[in-house]
Scaffold this motif. Structure first.
Motif, PDB file in Angstrom:
ATOM      1  N   GLY A  71       0.781  -0.888   0.144  1.00  0.00           N
ATOM      2  CA  GLY A  71       0.054   0.261   0.257  1.00  0.00           C
ATOM      3  C   GLY A  71       0.934   1.188   0.106  1.00  0.00           C
ATOM      4  N   MET A 130      -0.811  -3.061   5.811  1.00  0.00           N
ATOM      5  CA  MET A 130      -1.802  -2.536   4.260  1.00  0.00           C
ATOM      6  C   MET A 130      -1.733  -1.349   5.015  1.00  0.00           C
ATOM      7  N   ALA A 174      -8.941  -3.740   1.548  1.00  0.00           N
ATOM      8  CA  ALA A 174      -8.292  -4.765   2.967  1.00  0.00           C
ATOM      9  C   ALA A 174      -8.869  -5.751   3.262  1.00  0.00           C
ATOM     10  N   THR A 188      -3.633  -9.510   8.977  1.00  0.00           N
ATOM     11  CA  THR A 188      -3.345  -8.981   8.732  1.00  0.00           C
ATOM     12  C   THR A 188      -3.473  -7.393   9.514  1.00  0.00           C
TER      13      THR A 188
END
Length: 258
Positions: free
Chosen positions: A138, A180, A188, A199
């Motif tokens: 990202g 991210m 996401a 994550t």
């Protein structure tokens, strides 16, 4: 214990949310552990937060090693993650291993590196040699000069598809986690649902396993430079200024020390 990477994997499987904060020094790391944070990130953002740099690029491996050591020394329960700084890992997998080994020896439980599928070979090399890796996609701050500023990523369908493919490639290469930053929330969430690994989001909505924010933004110590997605939980700049002003006033007036 959330210090274990397998505990993070279990949290992902069970749908439990985890909280992470940046930490750069011993005192704040101790407070973060007492507050029950699940992980501490020694981010190369220390260049901006602690040294007044305009971005993260000037931060050296020696600086990261030093701050990792003093943070890791302060805590026993949270996972300790350390950034590989710009210039310390991109040249070759062997260079990345040497830098990562120094951060693990300083006390990190896992290292974080920026970049998409182009870094898959490096991630695989590290993973095969006992280096746990969190990949970062990202808005990657080390690429800020290439991006032309701190700009949200993945806004077009093409860009979103590339980030999705990057995530899959990095997981396949052996990444144990994926961070991210500054991407659309729906993207996401879609990536999180597609991956088996945990994550971490920052400015990426609430669909990720964990959230991370910069300590100074949470405490309101950087109000004029905080990103729009950060939430201050304290007006720290004002409170600290008041305390320092009171100390100076009492000292000059001769009422302290009494």
């Amino acid at each position: 214990m959330t210090k274990s990477i397998t505990a993070w994997q279990k949290a992902k499987q069970e749908g439990r949310k985890l909280a992470m904060i940046t930490a750069y020094d011993h005192a704040m790391a101790r407070l973060a552990e007492q507050a029950g944070l699940d992980a501490l990130l020694i981010g190369d953002s220390l260049g901006m937060m602690m040294a007044g740099e305009k971005d993260t690029l000037p931060v050296s491996l020696e600086q990261m090693e030093y701050h990792t050591r003093i943070v890791a020394r302060a805590v026993s329960r949270p996972l300790v993650m350390a950034d590989l700084p710009f210039g310390a890992f991109e040249e070759s997998p062997q260079q990345a291993f040497a830098a990562s080994a120094r951060l693990l020896k300083a006390g990190a439980d896992i290292v974080k590196l920026e970049g998409g599928a182009v870094m898959a070979e490096t991630v695989a090399f590290l993973s095969a040699r006992a280096i746990p890796v969190c990949a970062h996609i990202g808005l990657t701050p080390q690429h800020v000069r290439q991006f032309g500023g701190f700009k949200r990523q993945g806004k077009t369908q093409e860009a979103a598809d590339k980030l999705f493919d990057d995530a899959l490639a990095l997981q396949a290469a052996g990444a144990r986690m994926l961070l991210m930053e500054a991407i659309p929330a729906d993207l996401a969430t879609r990536i999180t649902q597609a991956l088996d690994i945990p994550t971490i989001g920052i400015g990426a909505g609430n669909g990720t396993t964990a959230q991370v924010l910069v300590l100074h933004d949470v405490l309101g110590l950087n109000p004029d430079k905080a990103p729009s997605f950060a939430k201050p939980y304290l007006n720290g700049a004002e409170l600290l200024t008041q305390a320092l002003t009171a100390y100076a006033t009492e000292t000059r007036a001769g009422t302290f020390p009494a």
